[in-house]
Design an enzyme around this catalytic site. Structure first.
Site, mmCIF file in Angstrom:
data_model
loop_
_atom_site.group_PDB
_atom_site.id
_atom_site.type_symbol
_atom_site.label_atom_id
_atom_site.label_comp_id
_atom_site.label_asym_id
_atom_site.label_seq_id
_atom_site.Cartn_x
_atom_site.Cartn_y
_atom_site.Cartn_z
ATOM 1 N N HIS A 283 0.903 -0.979 -0.110
ATOM 2 C CA HIS A 283 0.064 -0.146 -0.099
ATOM 3 C C HIS A 283 1.035 1.189 0.070
ATOM 4 C CE1 HIS A 283 -3.690 2.102 1.364
ATOM 5 N NE2 HIS A 283 -3.021 3.076 1.075
ATOM 6 N N HIS B 157 -10.538 1.193 1.497
ATOM 7 C CA HIS B 157 -10.427 1.983 2.403
ATOM 8 C C HIS B 157 -11.355 2.080 3.310
ATOM 9 C CE1 HIS B 157 -8.657 5.930 4.157
ATOM 10 N NE2 HIS B 157 -10.149 5.982 4.758
ATOM 11 N N HIS C 76 -4.751 -0.819 5.682
ATOM 12 C CA HIS C 76 -4.401 0.079 6.810
ATOM 13 C C HIS C 76 -5.221 0.264 7.769
ATOM 14 C CE1 HIS C 76 -6.846 2.837 4.677
ATOM 15 N NE2 HIS C 76 -6.030 3.238 3.933
ATOM 16 N N HIS D 105 1.513 5.419 -1.568
ATOM 17 C CA HIS D 105 0.974 6.575 -2.534
ATOM 18 C C HIS D 105 2.506 7.292 -3.160
ATOM 19 C CE1 HIS D 105 -2.822 6.669 -1.016
ATOM 20 N NE2 HIS D 105 -2.182 6.165 -0.181
ATOM 21 N N LYS E 125 -9.133 0.097 -5.995
ATOM 22 C CA LYS E 125 -9.295 0.790 -4.707
ATOM 23 C C LYS E 125 -10.513 1.196 -4.484
ATOM 24 C CE LYS E 125 -7.680 2.137 -0.854
ATOM 25 N NZ LYS E 125 -6.580 3.359 -0.575
ATOM 26 N N ASP F 87 1.365 2.682 3.681
ATOM 27 C CA ASP F 87 0.415 3.731 3.084
ATOM 28 C C ASP F 87 1.341 5.055 3.441
ATOM 29 O OD1 ASP F 87 -1.749 5.273 2.597
ATOM 30 O OD2 ASP F 87 -2.390 5.261 4.726
#
Ligand code: NCD
Ligand code: ZN
Length: 361
Positions: free
Chosen positions: A28, A151, A189, A30, A114, A262
């Protein structure tokens, strides 16, 4: 808040000890785009073989064609000499066609879709407003074995921000999995005992990612002597019993729990603001942070499965072949780092960290 001593009084391992692991993956991450991508990618590429790259760009990565173009930009920004492989994701919307899911699956480079409940977090405005709108796409995912990465927070303003993950399980996740029992799900997460219990006990193909910051900190970190924007992420840090439940899950050896940083970079000024962005930057020192958490739990022997094996197994990908080395050796984290024209503050900036990543073993 010295990372080596904040929660943990008993460092179990002597200075100089080395730890060798099969090369881990980050399930995970970004990476952003453009000069931000160029600034952060080398950190992840140094430590991890692969990463699930989240699609919440502006505009979001909603199609296989956009994912292919983003993947090319990542490969172009990749430092020489690393074999880092980006594993792409699509951003689920109310309008994602089933055909798009089939195309993504057939591409071979899209590994998950996602689900952001609309408004849940950074760049989630195009997210799903009602799961019923996505049912055709979800059906196609169930059929093709495409992973749904979730999420897991409700977005109701009436629900306390600390309760939104628990509410999501009851209100959204359980009904969704009743309707799609063969859908492969990663609960991203996770931050609560409720989520850890659910993932451990649920039927079917489900797993969860765990961040380093949720293993290391409870919500007091947000208010240590004043408000601390660099500890603010979503889902927000929770109470200490939740942190302990996450540590128990991560160190249990249960393959449903694996590493997902994350790491979510935001420029310093966007976090130190009257409305600061959510996200902790941990790509710089991800493995060191996880090693700190596992050492404190007396479970360093469980780190390799969590970091290097279980995620690949869940995603039905081969495990990495190389190995990496860490050493128990204190060093001080930089106060900030370049982030394009701006600066970024790593989690625990200026503090001492007890582990150091050395590179390939
Ligand atoms: C993420 C981001 O900044 O993209 N922020 C965060 O706090 N985790 C979005 C997300 O994963 O929720
Ligand atoms: Zn994220």
């Amino acid at each position: 808040m010295d990372l080596a001593h904040h929660h943990f009084h008993a460092a179990s391992v002597p200075e100089g000890t080395t730890l060798v692991l099969d090369r881990p993956d980050d399930w995970h991450l970004h990476l952003r785009d453009g000069e931000q991508l160029a600034a952060v990618l080398p950190h992840t590429a140094a430590q991890f073989g692969r990463a699930i790259v989240m699609p919440n760009l502006k505009p979001p990565v909603t199609s296989t064609a956009l994912a292919a173009a983003y993947r090319r930009r990542i490969l172009e920004a990749r430092p020489e000499g690393t074999g880092f492989e980006p594993l792409m994701t699509l951003y689920l919307t109310d309008n994602t066609p089933a055909a798009e899911i089939r195309e993504a699956k057939a591409s071979g480079f899209v590994h998950a879709v996602k689900l952001y409940p609309a408004g849940a977090t950074t760049n989630s405005d195009s997210g799903v407003t009602d799961l019923r709108h996505a049912y055709k796409a979800l059906e196609a995912m169930q059929e093709t074995g495409m992973v749904l990465a979730i999420h897991g927070e409700v977005t109701d303003r009436d629900i306390d921000v600390f309760d939104r993950e628990k509410a999501f399980i009851e209100q959204k996740l359980i009904p969704l999995r009743r309707d799609f029992p063969a859908l492969r799900v990663v609960f991203e997460h996770i931050t609560t005992q409720d989520a850890a219990d659910y993932v451990r006990e649920a039927e079917g193909d489900i797993a969860a990612t765990l961040t380093a910051h949720h293993l290391l900190y409870n919500r007091n970190a947000l208010f240590q002597g004043g408000i601390r924007p660099h500890y603010y992420c979503l889902p927000v840090l929770k109470r200490e019993p939740h942190r302990q439940a996450l540590i128990a899950a991560a160190t249990s050896g249960n393959p449903r729990f694996f590493l997902g940083t994350d790491s979510a970079p935001h420029a310093r000024g966007d976090k130190e603001s009257d409305c600061g962005c959510a996200g902790c930057y941990t790509a710089l020192h991800a493995l060191e942070l996880y090693a700190t958490a596992f050492e404190a739990a007396g479970a360093l022997d469980r780190l390799e499965g969590f970091a290097s094996h279980f995620g690949a197994d869940f995603y039905r990908l081969p495990r990495n072949t190389g190995r990496v080395r860490l050493r128990k050796e204190a060093w001080t984290l930089p106060s900030d780092l370049p982030y394009g024209e701006r600066r970024i503050v790593p989690l625990g900036a200026g503090e001492r960290l007890g582990w150091r990543f050395l590179g390939p073993a």
